[in-house]
Design a protein around this motif. Structure first.
Motif, PDB file in Angstrom:
ATOM      1  N   LYS A   1       0.508  10.262 -28.285  1.00 57.16           N
ATOM      2  CA  LYS A   1      -0.082  10.059 -29.601  1.00 57.16           C
ATOM      3  C   LYS A   1       0.479  11.030 -30.636  1.00 57.16           C
ATOM      4  CE  LYS A   1      -4.408   8.238 -27.707  1.00 57.16           C
ATOM      5  NZ  LYS A   1      -5.880   8.418 -27.589  1.00 57.16           N
TER       6      LYS A   1
ATOM      7  N   LYS B   1       6.338  11.541 -28.767  1.00 56.47           N
ATOM      8  CA  LYS B   1       7.142  10.313 -28.851  1.00 56.47           C
ATOM      9  C   LYS B   1       8.623  10.634 -29.002  1.00 56.47           C
ATOM     10  CE  LYS B   1       4.105   8.614 -31.872  1.00 56.47           C
ATOM     11  NZ  LYS B   1       3.365   7.739 -32.801  1.00 56.47           N
TER      12      LYS B   1
ATOM     13  N   GLY C   1       0.600  -4.738 -26.867  1.00 58.76           N
ATOM     14  CA  GLY C   1       0.497  -4.198 -28.221  1.00 58.76           C
ATOM     15  C   GLY C   1       0.460  -2.690 -28.299  1.00 58.76           C
ATOM     16  N   THR C   2       0.155  -2.007 -27.175  1.00 55.25           N
ATOM     17  CA  THR C   2       0.041  -0.542 -27.210  1.00 55.25           C
ATOM     18  C   THR C   2       1.381   0.116 -27.508  1.00 55.25           C
ATOM     19  OG1 THR C   2      -1.796  -0.592 -25.641  1.00 55.25           O
ATOM     20  CG2 THR C   2      -0.625   1.500 -25.882  1.00 55.25           C
TER      21      THR C   2
ATOM     22  N   GLU D   1       3.865  -1.098 -29.096  1.00 61.10           N
ATOM     23  CA  GLU D   1       4.202  -1.367 -30.504  1.00 61.10           C
ATOM     24  C   GLU D   1       3.455  -0.412 -31.417  1.00 61.10           C
ATOM     25  OE1 GLU D   1       5.374  -4.909 -28.225  1.00 61.10           O
ATOM     26  OE2 GLU D   1       3.600  -3.618 -28.220  1.00 61.10           O
ATOM     27  N   ARG D   2       2.174  -0.172 -31.141  1.00 58.88           N
ATOM     28  CA  ARG D   2       1.395   0.758 -31.970  1.00 58.88           C
ATOM     29  C   ARG D   2       1.935   2.177 -31.873  1.00 58.88           C
ATOM     30  NH1 ARG D   2      -2.826  -2.525 -30.105  1.00 58.88           N
ATOM     31  NH2 ARG D   2      -3.378  -1.068 -28.427  1.00 58.88           N
ATOM     32  N   LEU D   3       2.462   2.521 -30.699  1.00 61.64           N
ATOM     33  CA  LEU D   3       3.031   3.866 -30.522  1.00 61.64           C
ATOM     34  C   LEU D   3       4.435   3.987 -31.114  1.00 61.64           C
ATOM     35  CD1 LEU D   3       1.949   4.535 -26.808  1.00 61.64           C
ATOM     36  CD2 LEU D   3       1.030   5.646 -28.859  1.00 61.64           C
ATOM     37  N   GLY D   4       5.049   2.854 -31.441  1.00 68.97           N
ATOM     38  CA  GLY D   4       6.408   2.881 -32.000  1.00 68.97           C
ATOM     39  C   GLY D   4       7.488   3.085 -30.960  1.00 68.97           C
TER      40      GLY D   4
ATOM     41  N   ASP E   1       8.158   0.489 -28.551  1.00 68.67           N
ATOM     42  CA  ASP E   1       8.280  -0.821 -27.942  1.00 68.67           C
ATOM     43  C   ASP E   1       9.752  -1.174 -27.747  1.00 68.67           C
ATOM     44  OD1 ASP E   1       8.931  -2.781 -30.576  1.00 68.67           O
ATOM     45  OD2 ASP E   1       7.841  -0.918 -30.989  1.00 68.67           O
TER      46      ASP E   1
ATOM     47  N   GLU F   1       2.749 -10.896 -22.126  1.00 67.08           N
ATOM     48  CA  GLU F   1       2.770 -10.549 -23.547  1.00 67.08           C
ATOM     49  C   GLU F   1       2.745 -11.768 -24.463  1.00 67.08           C
ATOM     50  OE1 GLU F   1       5.505  -7.586 -24.722  1.00 67.08           O
ATOM     51  OE2 GLU F   1       4.873  -6.173 -23.183  1.00 67.08           O
TER      52      GLU F   1
ATOM     53  N   ASN G   1      -4.196 -10.402 -24.633  1.00 62.11           N
ATOM     54  CA  ASN G   1      -4.896  -9.156 -24.972  1.00 62.11           C
ATOM     55  C   ASN G   1      -6.010  -8.799 -24.000  1.00 62.11           C
ATOM     56  OD1 ASN G   1      -3.412  -8.542 -27.387  1.00 62.11           O
ATOM     57  ND2 ASN G   1      -4.492 -10.241 -28.382  1.00 62.11           N
TER      58      ASN G   1
END
Length: 395
Positions: free
Chosen positions: A75, A80, A100-101, A103-106, A108, A129, A135
């Motif tokens: 996070k 990252k 989607g996780t 992708e949210r973390l950037g 992916d 996916e 989901n």
């Protein structure tokens, strides 16, 4: 260490079983596997027990040997950045976060392939996916229920039953291993990596094999047959005078031999039992006749007689029996490693027997962050910066 995948680096962001099982196989084959967890350790299986040995979970030990451990707070931007640096020099990244996780973390696939176009990115989720269930969280037990596996396991009295192990996790881990290695082989031709999208649901449904095919062809729902086979008879459990055993007759010649072994040779010529379709049609009657015969002697007696006649036979063994089995001992299916906290730990070995590049255990299942400093120093991080990141709870 096995040389089979030497030079392949796997960044493993998975936890629990399917992903760790896949990465353990890759590690057994010689890949350098870096297991990534949150600071302090975030793989839930570290706390799943008992049994524990000096606080180390037996469940965790079963799928995490031959790996290094790095702890990173995904996070944080610094965390990252550590992942991005590792991706630049890695061949595979494996994760089992919810859809989607990443992708949210950037971090992916679309972002990481910009950093390393050769990266093989493997995603393991409950339902994949894509599609309307993408989901939803997926756990092995839920998947066994939804996939049809439980509907065909058990019998009319027991009702639907799950398998005794998390079989959909194991299947998915194996498929992931196959997909990753296939992508690595293809990369030798194209020079490019790709995304491998695996789900527990898909993997479980693939295991329906002949039962699924029977339904697709006939439209008839399968019955729960317990320890009977849908298409082959006799292929089931029987009671002996002192235990339980399995007899698996795969063809008419074996059935003729079985009839001689139980001293009812005329049974093979009976029109109700002459061919396998005949035996399937009269399974209950045949099972009754065979059970009466098998109940007259011990399991060891029938084992000797059946094996001498080349009739597939197996005693129903406990796990204790399995561990003591001379065949498995000869095949080195139980191995040990020295763990820094638990001492000597016993593990189930690899079934992969390679003639030139044998599998072995080079690393114990690691403690959380055991190799963090080593990995970061290899990336160029200085000791002072590593200590700073640790104080900031980034690692």
């Amino acid at each position: 260490m096995s040389e089979t995948l030497r030079g392949t680096t796997v960044l493993d962001l998975t936890r629990v079983l399917a992903g760790p099982y896949c990465s353990m196989i890759l590690g057994d084959l010689g890949a350098e596997v870096i297991k990534v967890e949150a600071p302090g350790g975030s793989d839930e299986t570290r706390k799943w027990g008992p049994p524990f040995k000096e606080g180390v979970s037996a469940y965790y030990l079963c799928a995490n040997r031959n790996k290094k451990s790095l702890t990173v707070n995904l996070k944080s931007e610094q965390g990252k950045e550590i992942i991005r640096r590792l991706v630049r020099q890695s061949d595979v990244i494996l994760h089992n976060f919810k859809t989607g996780t990443m992708e949210r973390l950037g971090i992916d696939y679309e972002q990481l392939r910009k950093i390393n176009p050769r990266i093989v990115y493997c995603s393991i989720t409950g339902f994949g996916e894509t599609g309307p269930y993408q989901n939803l969280p997926g756990y092995d037990f839920i998947i066994q229920a939804m996939s049809g596996l439980m509907s065909i396991t058990g019998n009319g009295v027991s009702g639907p039953q799950k398998l005794g192990v998390a079989i959909t996790d194991i299947l998915t881990g194996l498929y992931a291993c196959i997909g990753i290695q296939a992508a690595l082989l293809e990369r030798n031709q194209s020079g490019l990596g790709q995304k491998v999208d695996l789900s527990l649901y898909d993997s479980a449904v693939s295991s329906l094999i002949n039962i699924g095919s029977n339904y697709l062809m006939s439209g008839r729902l399968p019955e729960r047959l317990g320890n009977h086979h849908a298409n082959i008879v006799p292929y089931q459990t029987f009671y002996s005078a002192d235990g339980e055993m399995v007899v698996a007759v795969g063809n008419d010649t074996q059935f003729t031999s079985l009839c001689k072994v139980i001293q009812i040779p005329e049974l093979a010529a009976d029109s109700r039992f002459r061919t396998n379709p005949d035996r399937v049609a009269h399974r209950a009657l045949l099972a009754e006749i065979l059970q009466e015969a098998f109940g007259k002697n011990t399991t060891d007696y029938w084992k000797e007689k059946c094996q001498a006649a080349n009739i597939p036979f197996g005693a129903i063994q406990t796990v204790e029996d399995v561990v003591k089995d001379k065949q498995l001992q000869a095949r080195e299916m139980f191995v040990s490693a020295q763990h820094p906290r638990a001492g000597e730990v016993q593990m189930i070995g690899s079934p992969l027997k390679m003639s030139r590049t044998p599998v072995d255990v080079q690393r114990h299942p690691p403690e959380p962050g055991e190799h963090t400093d080593e990995i970061l120093q290899a990336l160029g991080y200085e000791k002072k910066l590593i200590e700073h990141l640790r104080n900031m709870n980034t690692i």
